[in-house]
Design a protein around this motif. Structure first.
Motif, PDB file in Angstrom:
ATOM      1  N   THR A 209     -22.473   2.955   0.476  1.00 28.30           N
ATOM      2  CA  THR A 209     -23.555   3.550  -0.309  1.00 28.30           C
ATOM      3  C   THR A 209     -23.165   3.467  -1.775  1.00 28.30           C
ATOM      4  O   THR A 209     -21.996   3.653  -2.123  1.00 28.30           O
ATOM      5  CB  THR A 209     -23.777   5.024   0.076  1.00 28.30           C
ATOM      6  OG1 THR A 209     -24.100   5.118   1.462  1.00 28.30           O
ATOM      7  CG2 THR A 209     -24.910   5.642  -0.731  1.00 28.30           C
TER       8      THR A 209
ATOM      9  N   TYR B  92     -22.662   5.467   5.175  1.00 27.37           N
ATOM     10  CA  TYR B  92     -23.967   5.940   4.730  1.00 27.37           C
ATOM     11  C   TYR B  92     -24.465   6.949   5.763  1.00 27.37           C
ATOM     12  O   TYR B  92     -23.939   7.034   6.876  1.00 27.37           O
ATOM     13  CB  TYR B  92     -24.957   4.776   4.573  1.00 27.37           C
ATOM     14  CG  TYR B  92     -25.520   4.226   5.873  1.00 27.37           C
ATOM     15  CD1 TYR B  92     -26.833   4.494   6.257  1.00 27.37           C
ATOM     16  CD2 TYR B  92     -24.740   3.451   6.724  1.00 27.37           C
ATOM     17  CE1 TYR B  92     -27.352   3.999   7.443  1.00 27.37           C
ATOM     18  CE2 TYR B  92     -25.241   2.936   7.903  1.00 27.37           C
ATOM     19  CZ  TYR B  92     -26.552   3.217   8.262  1.00 27.37           C
ATOM     20  OH  TYR B  92     -27.054   2.727   9.441  1.00 27.37           O
ATOM     21  N   THR B  93     -25.472   7.723   5.383  1.00 33.55           N
ATOM     22  CA  THR B  93     -26.032   8.730   6.283  1.00 33.55           C
ATOM     23  C   THR B  93     -26.990   8.039   7.245  1.00 33.55           C
ATOM     24  O   THR B  93     -28.066   7.601   6.862  1.00 33.55           O
ATOM     25  CB  THR B  93     -26.768   9.829   5.495  1.00 33.55           C
ATOM     26  OG1 THR B  93     -25.853  10.413   4.558  1.00 33.55           O
ATOM     27  CG2 THR B  93     -27.286  10.905   6.436  1.00 33.55           C
ATOM     28  N   GLU B  94     -26.578   7.962   8.498  1.00 32.94           N
ATOM     29  CA  GLU B  94     -27.327   7.180   9.479  1.00 32.94           C
ATOM     30  C   GLU B  94     -28.389   8.015  10.167  1.00 32.94           C
ATOM     31  O   GLU B  94     -28.153   9.175  10.537  1.00 32.94           O
ATOM     32  CB  GLU B  94     -26.364   6.604  10.523  1.00 32.94           C
ATOM     33  CG  GLU B  94     -27.026   5.675  11.529  1.00 32.94           C
ATOM     34  CD  GLU B  94     -26.027   5.061  12.487  1.00 32.94           C
ATOM     35  OE1 GLU B  94     -26.451   4.633  13.575  1.00 32.94           O
ATOM     36  OE2 GLU B  94     -24.828   5.010  12.144  1.00 32.94           O
ATOM     37  N   HIS B  95     -29.581   7.437  10.339  1.00 30.54           N
ATOM     38  CA  HIS B  95     -30.673   8.038  11.106  1.00 30.54           C
ATOM     39  C   HIS B  95     -30.863   7.256  12.403  1.00 30.54           C
ATOM     40  O   HIS B  95     -30.351   6.138  12.560  1.00 30.54           O
ATOM     41  CB  HIS B  95     -31.970   8.033  10.300  1.00 30.54           C
ATOM     42  CG  HIS B  95     -31.964   9.017   9.165  1.00 30.54           C
ATOM     43  ND1 HIS B  95     -33.096   9.374   8.472  1.00 30.54           N
ATOM     44  CD2 HIS B  95     -30.950   9.721   8.589  1.00 30.54           C
ATOM     45  CE1 HIS B  95     -32.790  10.244   7.515  1.00 30.54           C
ATOM     46  NE2 HIS B  95     -31.503  10.462   7.569  1.00 30.54           N
TER      47      HIS B  95
ATOM     48  N   TYR C 189     -28.078   1.559   0.261  1.00 29.56           N
ATOM     49  CA  TYR C 189     -27.144   1.253   1.338  1.00 29.56           C
ATOM     50  C   TYR C 189     -26.886  -0.252   1.410  1.00 29.56           C
ATOM     51  O   TYR C 189     -27.834  -1.045   1.353  1.00 29.56           O
ATOM     52  CB  TYR C 189     -27.693   1.718   2.690  1.00 29.56           C
ATOM     53  CG  TYR C 189     -28.115   3.161   2.756  1.00 29.56           C
ATOM     54  CD1 TYR C 189     -27.469   4.145   2.010  1.00 29.56           C
ATOM     55  CD2 TYR C 189     -29.175   3.555   3.568  1.00 29.56           C
ATOM     56  CE1 TYR C 189     -27.869   5.474   2.072  1.00 29.56           C
ATOM     57  CE2 TYR C 189     -29.574   4.883   3.639  1.00 29.56           C
ATOM     58  CZ  TYR C 189     -28.923   5.830   2.888  1.00 29.56           C
ATOM     59  OH  TYR C 189     -29.326   7.151   2.956  1.00 29.56           O
TER      60      TYR C 189
END
Length: 309
Positions: A206, A228-231, A192
């Motif tokens: 990404t 991007y895949t966010e947490h 990222y």
């Protein structure tokens, strides 16, 4: 406003390309600026003091000409040229020796072992491979020059004998190296990049792993895509990393890119590196970000113009 955008006479590899600068130039021109794209390593006769701001965009031949690039940057600094990023930011970003210091200031990072010529290579090789297996579940590391871009001189290594051989080669060449665990989550999740402009998160990308086992890849931001895949705790990790970085430099940057990997067990973001010399900003994915950055350069140019008068 008169702004210079700096590139190179040639890039280190055929797959390296600068997509940001033409987009940025168009945005600056639309906002009434005069811009020139110039090569840092073919600049005899250029009066850099004529520019309100010199923005270092793609000086990537620098990784093959580090001494010359440092001399060029220092020369501009002595002449009072206003750089974006400022001189101390560029100089500190030329070597990844900042990473252990950023970690000491509280950032979650990929552990970085700096290996200088003359140090005990055998012990370093054994310790770094053991640490990678203990902390990340695999005895695999990345070894590379401490001053490098892309994957120039980098390799993924799983055998102690191979790591010793590579570190010995760096040692014999008088090159400081660094070793980091290879974090396997990059193979599936990617890397990222978080682009900061004027101290705030601007946008994120990404990109795929380059050194994944068995993968033939490009050296330069393979398959870069928006977002991007966010947490849940990602923003905390991003801001903590940026705040820790600011504690290691005497001035604030105009823009940097923070590169992260995700911990394969905890899921937390781990800082891989900070691109501060000339961070690629992926404006082709985020045209509005080019306008935002152009406004930042114009603000700098205005400040420079006030100083001159």
């Amino acid at each position: 406003m008169n702004i210079a955008l700096v590139t190179s006479s040639a890039f280190p590899g055929s797959d390296w390309s600068d997509r940001d600068t033409p987009i940025l130039r168009a945005s600056l021109n639309e906002q009434g600026c005069t811009t020139q794209i110039l090569e840092w390593d073919d600049s005899d006769g250029i009066d850099w003091t004529m520019f309100d701001v010199v923005a270092v965009q793609s000086p990537w031949s620098m990784w093959l000409k580090l001494t010359q690039f440092r001399e060029w940057v220092d020369s501009l600094h002595r002449q009072g040229v206003r750089l974006a990023n400022p001189h101390p930011i560029i100089v500190s970003g030329m070597s990844k020796e900042y990473l252990p210091e950023v970690e000491q200031h509280g950032a979650r990072t990929i552990p970085t072992t700096v290996v200088r010529p003359g140090e005990r290579i055998g012990a370093v090789a054994a310790e770094t491979l053991a640490r990678a297996e203990r902390d990340f579940g695999e005895a695999a590391v990345v070894v590379k020059p401490i001053s490098s871009g892309g994957t120039l001189g980098a390799a993924r290594v799983t055998e102690e004998q191979d790591l010793v051989a590579r570190l010995t080669a760096f040692d014999e060449a008088g090159v400081t190296a660094c070793v980091q665990p290879y974090v396997s989550s990059i193979d599936s999740l990617g890397e990222y990049g978080i682009i900061m402009i004027d101290g705030a998160v601007s946008h994120a990308i990404t990109k795929d792993a380059i050194l994944a086992p068995g993968r033939e890849g490009t050296q330069f931001h393979p398959n870069a895509r928006a977002g991007y895949t966010e947490h849940g705790e990602d923003l905390t990790d991003i801001h903590n990393a940026y705040d820790a970085y600011l504690k290691t430099v005497p001035v604030h940057p105009v823009s940097v890119r923070l590169d992260f990997l995700r911990h394969p067990v905890t899921g937390r973001l781990l800082l891989l590196e900070i691109e501060s010399v000339a961070p690629v900003k992926f404006f082709h994915l985020y045209p509005a970000a080019a306008e935002r950055y152009a406004r930042s350069l114009i603000t700098l140019a205005a400040a420079s113009d006030l100083v001159r008068h």
